[in-house]
Design a protein around this motif. Structure first.
Motif, PDB file in Angstrom:
ATOM      1  N   UNK A   2       0.835  -1.203   0.000  1.00 32.70           N
ATOM      2  CA  UNK A   2       0.000   0.000   0.000  1.00 32.70           C
ATOM      3  C   UNK A   2       0.869   1.253   0.000  1.00 32.70           C
ATOM      4  N   UNK A   3       1.907   1.272   0.830  1.00 34.52           N
ATOM      5  CA  UNK A   3       2.802   2.423   0.870  1.00 34.52           C
ATOM      6  C   UNK A   3       3.501   2.637  -0.472  1.00 34.52           C
ATOM      7  N   UNK A   4       3.852   1.536  -1.125  1.00 30.10           N
ATOM      8  CA  UNK A   4       4.494   1.642  -2.428  1.00 30.10           C
ATOM      9  C   UNK A   4       3.561   2.234  -3.477  1.00 30.10           C
ATOM     10  N   UNK A   5       2.284   1.825  -3.447  1.00 32.63           N
ATOM     11  CA  UNK A   5       1.297   2.374  -4.379  1.00 32.63           C
ATOM     12  C   UNK A   5       1.104   3.865  -4.160  1.00 32.63           C
ATOM     13  N   UNK A   6       1.064   4.268  -2.896  1.00 31.04           N
ATOM     14  CA  UNK A   6       0.895   5.692  -2.579  1.00 31.04           C
ATOM     15  C   UNK A   6       2.127   6.488  -3.005  1.00 31.04           C
ATOM     16  N   UNK A   7       3.314   5.920  -2.803  1.00 29.46           N
ATOM     17  CA  UNK A   7       4.548   6.608  -3.170  1.00 29.46           C
ATOM     18  C   UNK A   7       4.617   6.863  -4.674  1.00 29.46           C
ATOM     19  N   UNK A   8       4.093   5.942  -5.460  1.00 26.82           N
ATOM     20  CA  UNK A   8       4.071   6.130  -6.912  1.00 26.82           C
ATOM     21  C   UNK A   8       3.222   7.328  -7.303  1.00 26.82           C
ATOM     22  N   UNK A   9       2.244   7.683  -6.446  1.00 24.37           N
ATOM     23  CA  UNK A   9       1.420   8.867  -6.678  1.00 24.37           C
ATOM     24  C   UNK A   9       1.965  10.077  -5.928  1.00 24.37           C
ATOM     25  N   UNK A  10       3.228   9.965  -5.490  1.00 20.46           N
ATOM     26  CA  UNK A  10       3.927  11.043  -4.784  1.00 20.46           C
ATOM     27  C   UNK A  10       3.273  11.373  -3.445  1.00 20.46           C
ATOM     28  N   UNK A  11       2.700  10.362  -2.806  1.00 22.32           N
ATOM     29  CA  UNK A  11       2.159  10.510  -1.452  1.00 22.32           C
ATOM     30  C   UNK A  11       3.023   9.649  -0.539  1.00 22.32           C
ATOM     31  N   UNK A  12       3.820  10.292   0.286  1.00 21.55           N
ATOM     32  CA  UNK A  12       4.797   9.567   1.106  1.00 21.55           C
ATOM     33  C   UNK A  12       4.425   9.558   2.578  1.00 21.55           C
ATOM     34  N   UNK A  13       3.365  10.273   2.932  1.00 22.90           N
ATOM     35  CA  UNK A  13       2.936  10.290   4.336  1.00 22.90           C
ATOM     36  C   UNK A  13       2.313   8.942   4.670  1.00 22.90           C
ATOM     37  N   UNK A  14       2.800   8.327   5.725  1.00 18.45           N
ATOM     38  CA  UNK A  14       2.277   7.026   6.130  1.00 18.45           C
ATOM     39  C   UNK A  14       1.028   7.145   6.979  1.00 18.45           C
ATOM     40  N   UNK A  15       0.412   6.012   7.277  1.00 21.51           N
ATOM     41  CA  UNK A  15      -0.727   5.952   8.185  1.00 21.51           C
ATOM     42  C   UNK A  15      -0.299   5.213   9.437  1.00 21.51           C
ATOM     43  N   UNK A  16      -1.012   5.440  10.504  1.00 22.41           N
ATOM     44  CA  UNK A  16      -0.630   4.814  11.767  1.00 22.41           C
ATOM     45  C   UNK A  16      -0.791   3.297  11.696  1.00 22.41           C
ATOM     46  N   UNK A  17       0.068   2.604  12.379  1.00 17.29           N
ATOM     47  CA  UNK A  17       0.009   1.148  12.409  1.00 17.29           C
ATOM     48  C   UNK A  17      -1.067   0.683  13.380  1.00 17.29           C
TER      49      UNK A  17
END
Length: 476
Positions: free
Chosen positions: A304-319
């Motif tokens: 999921x983080x990788x998919x978001x990073x491809x859209x230039x969204x690098x902010x994570x969500x809480x675990x």
């Protein structure tokens, strides 16, 4: 053998990209209240909430917010929230209106089953007669990305659809459509030159004109008009049918703006159609699908983080901690044992059997979804759910095969109250139905052990059964 992702951490809440596009996830209170006909928070038990529309132990409404929050959090181990990744349907339409159980139950336009109309029919792929033999060429993918080395596959068996749907819609009668359908010639010519016509005929003499056009994306040479096929289906709907699903092997389109359409339901008319074409594994290479992160591994946080990073969204969500014994974790562990590359490197017979079951696993989930619309279930935004809308094959394969607690509440009411004429307040009977349905699905998944979706779903179901039974024992 390729390196396998360990899926160490699960994403059970909407992704960081969901926040970027303005998707506002329903609050814990709203999600729990959406499972009840009253619109109020039900019994606060994670297993029971996920097990029936109103739980199965001590009733408590208006509970303290910390208790609501904890129960809602516990449910995420079985029913994660919608991912909302780039290009997902909810990323394009983040404000889609939710359909709670209360709003569904109060809708006067929805169809209700009767003693004379309670059968779900599934119609097999129509035969291509010799007079329209040219239609066989329309089935062959033209895309250069299609893997020519894949074995020739026959469309999945009708009996498999009937068996799975009989468990999924446990309580309804599920039968094959009794007539054999055929594609035949149609003499009329299209003066505009846009279309080619064929006929869809039944054994009793009815025949409906079906338009065919050149596929704009060139993946297939020709496509059939979805609306024409559904009109034909409406004309052949049996009198005892609650709803009917029709399978076609040809690619479909709905209107001139469409590249293609995999399926559609006319809810008020109680019919739906699903095309097998775009689900064929032969197209996987061209579609660049990540087969390691289909459901249940679609909830892998690294993915999921990788998919978001491809859209230039690098902010994570809480675990959010998820127990190793939770339904989602158990499903991922089981499904991960099935390796696509190992199956494909086996003998041609093993590879063909695997690919045909893989094809079926994708199709039957879509048929279940479209029939859900015939039961008047809208697209779901509460959880990752079989009734969630999708934009394409990649998102389709990330969605689960189960119904979330909100959508499940509607099916429970449809069967226990409307079909079986039971008491809507009898939570014990509703819980019993849920367990029967889960057990029926777990048993039917045993047929297809070679594909991760069925293996993972069976383990998920067994884990859910154990949770619900333990909860009932604690409250008894």
């Amino acid at each position: 053998m390729t390196q396998q992702c360990p899926h160490r951490t699960l994403q059970v809440e909407p992704s960081a990209y969901a926040h970027e596009v303005g998707f506002e996830w329903q609050s814990p209170t709203q999600r729990l209240a959406a499972t009840t006909r009253s619109g109020r928070v039900p019994i606060l038990s994670g297993a029971s909430i996920g097990g029936s529309s109103s739980g199965g132990g001590r009733r408590r409404e208006g509970a303290d917010e910390p208790v609501v929050t904890q129960v809602a959090k516990d449910l995420l181990a079985s029913f994660p929230g919608p991912l909302v990744l780039p290009t997902d349907e909810l990323a394009w339409d983040p404000g889609y209106e939710p359909q709670s159980f209360q709003s569904w139950s109060r809708d006067k336009t929805r169809n209700r089953p009767t003693a004379a109309r309670k059968t779900l029919y599934v119609a097999a792929v129509p035969e291509i007669t010799e007079e329209v033999g040219f239609m066989r060429e329309w089935l062959r993918p033209q895309s250069p990305g299609a893997a020519c080395s894949y074995p020739e596959l026959k469309s999945p068996d009708l009996d498999d659809y009937v068996a799975y749907l009989g468990a999924f819609y446990h309580g309804f009668i599920v039968k094959p459509f009794p007539q054999k359908l055929r594609f035949v010639s149609w003499d009329q010519r299209d003066r505009s030159g846009k279309f080619q016509y064929v006929g869809l005929a039944t054994e009793d003499g009815n025949c409906t004109r079906i338009r065919a056009r050149t596929a704009p994306d060139k993946v297939f040479s020709k496509q059939l008009n979805l609306a024409d096929v559904l009109d034909a289906e409406i004309s052949m709907l049996p009198k005892d049918a609650y709803a009917m699903a029709l399978l076609v092997d040809h690619d479909l389109y709905e209107d001139e703006e469409d590249d293609f359409c995999c399926g559609r339901a006319y809810g008020l008319n109680r019919v739906c159609v699903v095309s097998t074409a775009r689900y064929h594994p032969i197209l996987d290479d061209g579609a660049k699908l990540d087969l390691e992160h289909v459901w249940p591994a679609s909830h892998c946080k690294a993915f999921v983080n990788g998919q978001c990073a491809e859209a230039d969204v690098h902010r994570g969500t809480r675990a959010v901690a998820v127990s190793a014994k939770s339904p989602m974790r158990a499903a991922i562990q089981a499904a991960s044992q099935i390796r696509h590359d190992e199956n494909m490197s086996s003998s041609s017979a093993v590879a063909a059997a695997y690919l045909r079951t893989l094809w079926f696993s994708r199709l039957v989930r879509t048929v279940s979804h479209e029939l859900g619309h015939n039961l008047y279930l809208d697209h779901c935004v509460y959880y990752a759910c079989m009734m969630q809308s999708t934009t394409g094959m990649a998102e389709d394969l990330r969605q689960p095969p189960y119904l979330c607690p909100v959508c499940l509440a509607k099916i429970v009411h449809k069967v226990v109250v409307e079909l079986q004429r039971g008491d809507g307040e009898n939570t014990a009977k509703k819980d019993a139905y849920i367990l029967e349905r889960y057990e029926a699905l777990a048993q039917v998944c045993e047929r297809w052990k070679e594909v991760g979706l069925f293996v993972g779903f069976q383990v998920w179901l067994r884990s859910r059964i154990e949770l619900v039974r333990n909860e009932r024992n604690q409250n008894s």
